[in-house]
Design an enzyme around this catalytic site. Structure first.
Site, PDB file in Angstrom:
ATOM      1  CE  LYS A 165      46.617  29.804 -58.244  1.00 13.63           C
ATOM      2  NZ  LYS A 165      47.240  30.480 -59.409  1.00 13.63           N
ATOM      3  CD  GLU A 169      51.439  32.715 -60.467  1.00 17.07           C
ATOM      4  OE1 GLU A 169      50.602  31.789 -60.498  1.00 17.07           O
ATOM      5  OE2 GLU A 169      52.159  32.944 -59.472  1.00 17.07           O
ATOM      6  N   GLY A 223      49.407  33.015 -56.619  1.00 17.38           N
ATOM      7  CA  GLY A 223      49.385  32.043 -55.530  1.00 17.38           C
ATOM      8  C   GLY A 223      48.834  32.585 -54.220  1.00 17.38           C
ATOM      9  CD  GLU A 266      53.730  15.702 -60.539  1.00 20.41           C
ATOM     10  OE1 GLU A 266      54.922  15.838 -60.177  1.00 20.41           O
ATOM     11  OE2 GLU A 266      53.299  16.061 -61.635  1.00 20.41           O
ATOM     12  CB  CYS A 276      57.995  17.543 -62.381  1.00 19.66           C
ATOM     13  SG  CYS A 276      56.581  16.796 -63.156  1.00 19.66           S
ATOM     14  CD  GLU A 301      65.908  37.674 -64.051  1.00 19.06           C
ATOM     15  OE1 GLU A 301      65.535  37.574 -62.851  1.00 19.06           O
ATOM     16  OE2 GLU A 301      65.740  38.695 -64.746  1.00 19.06           O
ATOM     17  CD  GLU A 351      61.927  20.459 -60.295  1.00 15.34           C
ATOM     18  OE1 GLU A 351      61.351  21.188 -59.479  1.00 15.34           O
ATOM     19  OE2 GLU A 351      61.366  19.521 -60.884  1.00 15.34           O
TER      20      GLU A 351
HETATM   21  P1  NAI Z   1      54.692  27.295 -57.788  1.00 15.13           P
HETATM   22  O1  NAI Z   1      54.597  26.003 -57.063  1.00 15.13           O
HETATM   23  O2  NAI Z   1      54.894  28.510 -56.956  1.00 15.13           O
HETATM   24  O3  NAI Z   1      53.367  27.501 -58.658  1.00 15.13           O
HETATM   25  C1  NAI Z   1      52.495  26.464 -59.066  1.00 15.13           C
HETATM   26  C2  NAI Z   1      51.050  26.871 -58.796  1.00 15.13           C
HETATM   27  O4  NAI Z   1      50.882  27.108 -57.396  1.00 15.13           O
HETATM   28  C3  NAI Z   1      50.634  28.177 -59.493  1.00 15.13           C
HETATM   29  O5  NAI Z   1      49.282  28.058 -59.887  1.00 15.13           O
HETATM   30  C4  NAI Z   1      50.756  29.191 -58.375  1.00 15.13           C
HETATM   31  O6  NAI Z   1      49.939  30.329 -58.548  1.00 15.13           O
HETATM   32  C5  NAI Z   1      50.292  28.383 -57.191  1.00 15.13           C
HETATM   33  N1  NAI Z   1      50.715  28.922 -55.887  1.00 15.13           N
HETATM   34  C6  NAI Z   1      51.861  29.606 -55.599  1.00 15.13           C
HETATM   35  N2  NAI Z   1      51.887  29.939 -54.291  1.00 15.13           N
HETATM   36  C7  NAI Z   1      50.742  29.456 -53.742  1.00 15.13           C
HETATM   37  C8  NAI Z   1      50.183  29.467 -52.430  1.00 15.13           C
HETATM   38  N3  NAI Z   1      50.809  30.083 -51.419  1.00 15.13           N
HETATM   39  N4  NAI Z   1      49.000  28.854 -52.210  1.00 15.13           N
HETATM   40  C9  NAI Z   1      48.360  28.241 -53.215  1.00 15.13           C
HETATM   41  N5  NAI Z   1      48.817  28.205 -54.480  1.00 15.13           N
HETATM   42  C10 NAI Z   1      49.994  28.802 -54.744  1.00 15.13           C
HETATM   43  O7  NAI Z   1      55.847  27.135 -58.869  1.00 15.13           O
HETATM   44  P2  NAI Z   1      56.538  28.290 -59.756  1.00 15.13           P
HETATM   45  O8  NAI Z   1      56.815  29.459 -58.892  1.00 15.13           O
HETATM   46  O9  NAI Z   1      55.743  28.479 -60.976  1.00 15.13           O
HETATM   47  O10 NAI Z   1      57.898  27.584 -60.199  1.00 15.13           O
HETATM   48  C11 NAI Z   1      59.000  27.475 -59.302  1.00 15.13           C
HETATM   49  C12 NAI Z   1      59.671  26.131 -59.455  1.00 15.13           C
HETATM   50  O11 NAI Z   1      58.762  25.107 -59.111  1.00 15.13           O
HETATM   51  C13 NAI Z   1      60.122  25.750 -60.855  1.00 15.13           C
HETATM   52  O12 NAI Z   1      61.358  26.280 -61.174  1.00 15.13           O
HETATM   53  C14 NAI Z   1      60.152  24.257 -60.773  1.00 15.13           C
HETATM   54  O13 NAI Z   1      61.355  23.838 -60.183  1.00 15.13           O
HETATM   55  C15 NAI Z   1      59.010  23.929 -59.846  1.00 15.13           C
HETATM   56  N6  NAI Z   1      57.796  23.543 -60.615  1.00 15.13           N
HETATM   57  C16 NAI Z   1      57.472  22.211 -60.705  1.00 15.13           C
HETATM   58  C17 NAI Z   1      56.390  21.824 -61.467  1.00 15.13           C
HETATM   59  C18 NAI Z   1      56.019  20.384 -61.607  1.00 15.13           C
HETATM   60  O14 NAI Z   1      55.538  19.986 -62.636  1.00 15.13           O
HETATM   61  N7  NAI Z   1      56.172  19.567 -60.589  1.00 15.13           N
HETATM   62  C19 NAI Z   1      55.574  22.781 -62.201  1.00 15.13           C
HETATM   63  C20 NAI Z   1      55.962  24.157 -62.001  1.00 15.13           C
HETATM   64  C21 NAI Z   1      57.044  24.494 -61.239  1.00 15.13           C
END
Ligand code: NAI
Ligand code: MG
Length: 500
Positions: A191, A194, A223, A265, A300, A349, A402
């Site tokens: 998956k 978005e 998600g 991760e 990250c 934002e 973060e």
């Molecule tokens: P997120 O963790 O919500 O999204 C990452 C993935 O998880 C996307 O594919 C999303 O659709 C999916 N997802 C979201 N809710 C889900 C659920 N309930 N069940 C299954 N899959 C789900 O992260 P987001 O909202 O893009 O970013 C928020 C913060 O997360 C960022 O500001 C950053 O701090 C952190 N982040 C860390 C990353 C890393 O490389 N470790 C990558 C992206 C974000």
């Protein structure tokens, strides 16, 4: 694969995104969402519409998981080396698409083409080649037991793996999940995030020329509507995820209900310690790389807490400021551009709210660097000027949480024990670096820094063959290595044969 069927690279990302619009990849076919719904993707630099992604929901998850389940049986019957050869072949084909994929990912994420997006596309291909060579390493053991008996362990695939990826380095992070899962004999449902569906979909479409139908499938969607049903699906036996701590916890809880393993991760707030005997210029370059300023800090692993010895602190800040100041922010697709945009309005934002918070901290000084692009076309783009905070209290939120943006906190220190304690005083433990020419200090710090990935005098990103992954809230499990393939995508079956 006949040569007439080979997909040719398309280096116009606008037409490519249109071609990929409205499609998932399920059972070897590019298909619309069951509901027919789509969602819009915009170029973060101009907000022009790039395309429409298929809106995945539970019905799509059901189809994709069914396809994966049925394909997995035959896929696992192929010899491990044969699977590896096919995965390595994907890497070679993907390498021919590096420029195309770089442009596409620049268009959907706003990451600069030259410094980031094209680099991601090459690393991606390399991950497939690396894992493709490891088929014959899926070895078991024999254990001396009883002379009439033979004991053996086998590495068997888990079955169907759900892989959920984020938007910051979507293709590369996907590669480190699906390449080992496939070589180990699993089928996969990916998956995408978005914010960034098209690069990931294009990679899957390219792989589809090489691999059997259904052994990997790709869905785009949000998600809760698409990720959650994938994790919940009874036929998904393993979930591998990269993203936020919050979502990681939700996935862990859902997986606990099913008692299936997860790899997570998650975030980081990685320390970088610059000792008074460090090579200052190398350390400054290391901070530019470590902070991923070219990616607007959206990493990250970002070295976002920089501790500099008081003897070097002021010069370090001056030099760092000058380096970042000289970087050009602009159109992500322009070869001249060093720094592109933040991925979305929401992330912009979020980053800006941390910068505001930091400005209000007493004693903190914000050094803003570089210039926003002057081109009228880019005036609505999600550009943010990089910021270095000095004098920030160690417990202030921007110093602890973060930010996932171009914001570094630089702290002054004088005592080694104190700085080590400060570096370790974090809920995260992903990466850490120390900069010193003293071997004894280097060795001591590598042992005592609480992180999954510790480096001395450099700030490399994830490398194939070296385990990558965090401790504490930074996650569970490792990626990118042989060990990761064995631990994440196989289970060990023990067999005893009694020949008495
Ligand atoms: P997120 O963790 O919500 O999204 C990452 C993935 O998880 C996307 O594919 C999303 O659709 C999916 N997802 C979201 N809710 C889900 C659920 N309930 N069940 C299954 N899959 C789900 O992260 P987001 O909202 O893009 O970013 C928020 C913060 O997360 C960022 O500001 C950053 O701090 C952190 N982040 C860390 C990353 C890393 O490389 N470790 C990558 C992206 C974000
Ligand atoms: Mg989220």
């Amino acid at each position: 694969m006949s040569s007439s069927n080979i997909i040719q690279p398309n280096t116009d990302p606008w037409t490519l995104a249109k071609e990929l619009s409205g499609k998932h990849l399920i059972d070897g076919e590019m298909v619309a969402a069951a509901s027919g719904k789509t969602f819009e993707i915009r170029f973060p630099a101009t907000l022009e519409t790039v395309g429409e992604a298929a809106y995945g929901e539970a019905a799509d998850v059901d189809k994709a998981v069914a396809a994966a389940k049925s394909a997995q049986t035959d896929w696992a019957k192929k010899s491990a080396r044969e699977r590896g050869k096919l995965v390595a072949e994907c890497g070679r084909v993907l390498q021919n698409h590096a420029d195309e994929l770089g442009r596409l990912i620049a268009l959907e994420t706003g990451k600069a083409l030259r410094t980031e997006s094209r680099v991601e596309a090459s690393v991606l291909a390399d991950a497939f080649v690396f894992y493709g060579g490891l088929g014959s390493e899926l070895k078991g053991e024999t254990v001396p037991f009883n002379p009439q008996m033979l004991t053996v362990t086998l590495r068997e695939p888990i079955g169907v793996v759900g892989a959920i990826v984020p938007w910051n380095v979507p293709m590369m992070l996907m590669a480190y999940k699906i390449a080992p899962a496939l070589v180990a004999g699993n089928a996969v449902v990916v998956k995408s995030a978005e914010e960034a569906p098209f690069g990931v979909l294009r990679v899957c479409q390219i792989m589809n020329q090489v691999l059997p139908e259904g052994c990997f499938n790709m869905l785009s969607g949000f998600g809760p509507e698409c990720g959650q049903p994938l994790v919940e699906h009874p036929d998904v036996g393993k979930v591998t995820f990269t993203g936020s701590v919050e979502t990681g916890k939700l996935i862990y809880k859902t997986a606990a209900e099913k008692l299936i393993p997860v790899t997570l991760e998650l975030g980081g707030k990685s320390p970088m310690i610059v000792m008074d005997d460090a090579d200052l210029d190398r350390a400054v370059d290391g901070a530019v790389i470590g902070m991923r300023f070219t990616r607007q800090g959206q990493s990250c692993t970002a070295s976002s807490r920089i501790f500099v010895h008081e003897k070097l602190h002021d010069t370090f800040v001056e030099k760092l400021e000058a380096k970042v100041e000289a970087m050009k922010m602009g159109d992500p697709l322009d070869e001249e551009t060093d720094i592109g945009t933040i991925v979305s309005q929401q992330q912009k934002e979020r980053v800006e709210s941390y910068i505001e918070m930091g400005r209000k901290e007493s004693g903190a000084k914000a050094i803003e660097m570089g210039e926003l692009p002057s081109d009228e076309k880019l005036s609505k783009g999600y550009f943010v000027r990089p910021v270095i905070f000095t004098g920030m209290g160690i417990d202030a939120r921007p110093a602890r949480e973060e930010i996932f943006g171009p914001v570094a906190c630089v702290f002054k220190f004088s005592d080694y024990e104190e700085v080590l304690a400060a570096a370790n005083d974090s809920e995260y433990g992903l990466a850490a670096t120390i900069w010193t020419t003293n071997l004894k200090t280097a060795l001591d710090a590598t042992h005592r820094l609480e992180a999954g990935f510790v480096q001395v005098n450099q700030n490399l990103v994830v490398q194939p063959a070296l385990s990558y992954g965090g401790i504490k809230k930074s996650g569970i499990g490792k990626e990118a290595s042989l060990e990761a393939m064995l631990a994440n995508f196989t289970h060990k079956k023990t067999i005893i044969m009694n020949m008495a």
